[in-house]
Design a protein around this motif. Structure first.
Motif, PDB file in Angstrom:
ATOM      1  N   SER A   1      40.211  28.738  44.218  1.00 36.59           N
ATOM      2  CA  SER A   1      39.072  29.591  44.630  1.00 36.59           C
ATOM      3  C   SER A   1      38.656  28.772  45.691  1.00 36.59           C
ATOM      4  O   SER A   1      38.295  29.502  46.811  1.00 36.59           O
TER       5      SER A   1
ATOM      6  N   TYR B   1      47.812  30.847  45.613  1.00 37.28           N
ATOM      7  CA  TYR B   1      46.722  30.112  45.597  1.00 37.28           C
ATOM      8  C   TYR B   1      46.719  28.868  44.581  1.00 37.28           C
ATOM      9  O   TYR B   1      46.339  27.759  44.749  1.00 37.28           O
ATOM     10  N   ARG B   2      47.041  29.271  43.363  1.00 40.25           N
ATOM     11  CA  ARG B   2      46.831  28.482  42.156  1.00 40.25           C
ATOM     12  C   ARG B   2      48.204  27.366  42.239  1.00 40.25           C
ATOM     13  O   ARG B   2      47.696  26.242  41.848  1.00 40.25           O
TER      14      ARG B   2
ATOM     15  N   ARG C   1      45.053  31.086  54.034  1.00 39.18           N
ATOM     16  CA  ARG C   1      45.169  32.518  53.967  1.00 39.18           C
ATOM     17  C   ARG C   1      46.254  33.100  54.882  1.00 39.18           C
ATOM     18  O   ARG C   1      47.153  33.795  54.531  1.00 39.18           O
TER      19      ARG C   1
ATOM     20  N   ARG D   1      33.140  31.362  40.100  1.00 37.97           N
ATOM     21  CA  ARG D   1      34.319  31.925  41.053  1.00 37.97           C
ATOM     22  C   ARG D   1      34.225  33.402  41.660  1.00 37.97           C
ATOM     23  O   ARG D   1      34.441  33.425  42.645  1.00 37.97           O
TER      24      ARG D   1
ATOM     25  N   ARG E   1      42.653  39.567  45.635  1.00 37.08           N
ATOM     26  CA  ARG E   1      41.159  40.051  46.298  1.00 37.08           C
ATOM     27  C   ARG E   1      41.191  40.629  47.427  1.00 37.08           C
ATOM     28  O   ARG E   1      40.120  41.410  47.673  1.00 37.08           O
ATOM     29  N   ASP E   2      42.171  40.418  48.347  1.00 35.79           N
ATOM     30  CA  ASP E   2      42.315  41.164  49.579  1.00 35.79           C
ATOM     31  C   ASP E   2      43.308  42.077  49.927  1.00 35.79           C
ATOM     32  O   ASP E   2      43.844  42.162  51.056  1.00 35.79           O
TER      33      ASP E   2
ATOM     34  N   ASP F   1      34.240  33.900  45.518  1.00 34.12           N
ATOM     35  CA  ASP F   1      35.304  34.811  46.166  1.00 34.12           C
ATOM     36  C   ASP F   1      34.662  35.862  46.661  1.00 34.12           C
ATOM     37  O   ASP F   1      35.317  36.708  47.586  1.00 34.12           O
TER      38      ASP F   1
ATOM     39  N   THR G   1      49.408  37.712  43.482  1.00 35.25           N
ATOM     40  CA  THR G   1      49.063  36.710  44.641  1.00 35.25           C
ATOM     41  C   THR G   1      48.155  35.578  44.241  1.00 35.25           C
ATOM     42  O   THR G   1      48.197  34.460  45.119  1.00 35.25           O
ATOM     43  N   GLY G   2      47.391  35.596  43.178  1.00 39.08           N
ATOM     44  CA  GLY G   2      46.529  34.701  42.729  1.00 39.08           C
ATOM     45  C   GLY G   2      47.355  33.298  42.473  1.00 39.08           C
ATOM     46  O   GLY G   2      46.897  32.082  42.509  1.00 39.08           O
TER      47      GLY G   2
ATOM     48  N   ARG H   1      32.781  34.296  50.268  1.00 38.88           N
ATOM     49  CA  ARG H   1      33.361  33.763  51.422  1.00 38.88           C
ATOM     50  C   ARG H   1      33.476  34.556  52.628  1.00 38.88           C
ATOM     51  O   ARG H   1      33.665  35.809  52.633  1.00 38.88           O
TER      52      ARG H   1
ATOM     53  N   SER I   1      41.129  28.688  48.718  1.00 35.71           N
ATOM     54  CA  SER I   1      41.406  30.245  49.304  1.00 35.71           C
ATOM     55  C   SER I   1      40.154  30.664  50.448  1.00 35.71           C
ATOM     56  O   SER I   1      40.244  31.735  50.819  1.00 35.71           O
TER      57      SER I   1
END
Ligand code: DC
Length: 212
Positions: free
Chosen positions: A85, A35-36, A94, A170, A120-121, A174, A31-32, A177, A88
């Motif tokens: 980052s 965002y990237r 999101r 980062r 991350r989530d 991460d 999933t990163g 937030r 996000s």
């Protein structure tokens, strides 16, 4: 069947996810990369500036198939990591990406019998009911060494100290937030990969899955 894997950058979550996906023949979503990809497209459009409104517009129209046409090496560049980052932290961005991730998890492509998502989530927000959740951690120094090597292998000239400092900031962003911070999900199995090989991490995770 859904397997959720969360953890810090370069903790080994992608390696574990890929190994498990190959073992079970499940679909895998890093999933990163979503965002990237948005961060990368934003930087192209703004000529290197951070602009959340541009990123939000891109997130609205971003088709995850677009990932296939982007060069993955470019998405791993340090400036893209930092921008990913930063974008996000936006709850709106999101939210747009959440729907796709949940659909991937519940209806994996190619009619695969299961899906593995890393990020991350995943265990906290995207797939809180996943039957298997892992949370990977590793010492910052070891992660910085791994990432330096990875970037060098991609032909990027990087300094260990710079990689270390970027990972540290980062991690900080991460984890601190307000929106979906990096947190160990309830019921997640924590694996500290600092002194483990990729094979050992895989075996540990597999044992947990087979035990259930
Ligand atoms: O996993 P990665 O290093 O490729 O992720 C890049 C950035 O994307 C990371 O610093 C934070 C963000 N991200 C996120 O907020 N939620 C996810 N599920 C995955 C990544």
């Amino acid at each position: 069947m859904i397997i959720a894997i969360d953890g810090t950058s370069a903790s080994g979550k992608g390696t574990l996810a890929r190994r498990l996906a190959a073992h079970f023949d499940y679909a895998y979503l890093e999933t990163g990369m979503l965002y990237r990809a948005i961060a990368f497209l934003m930087l192209e459009e703004t000529e290197g500036e951070m602009d959340l409104s541009v990123a939000l517009e891109l997130a609205k129209t971003f088709a995850p198939e677009d990932l296939k046409v982007l060069e993955h090496n470019k998405l791993r560049l340090p400036r893209v990591s930092t921008a990913a980052s930063e974008i996000s932290t936006s709850p709106e961005i999101r939210e747009y990406l959440k729907k796709f991730q949940q659909k991937f998890a519940t209806r994996p492509p190619e009619k695969k019998a299961g899906a593995i998502l890393d990020g991350r989530d995943i265990g906290t927000v995207i797939c809180p009911n996943a039957p298997f959740k892992f949370f990977l951690i590793a010492d910052l120094d070891v992660r910085a060494q791994r990432r330096t090597q990875e970037l060098e292998e991609m032909g990027d000239l990087v300094k260990y100290g710079d990689v270390h400092d970027r990972l540290k900031s980062r991690d900080q962003l991460d984890s601190s937030r307000t929106e979906s911070p990096l947190l160990k999900a309830e019921g997640a199995i924590e694996i500290d990969t600092t002194h483990l090989t990729a094979d050992q991490v895989f075996e540990k995770a597999l044992q947990h899955i087979e035990k259930k």
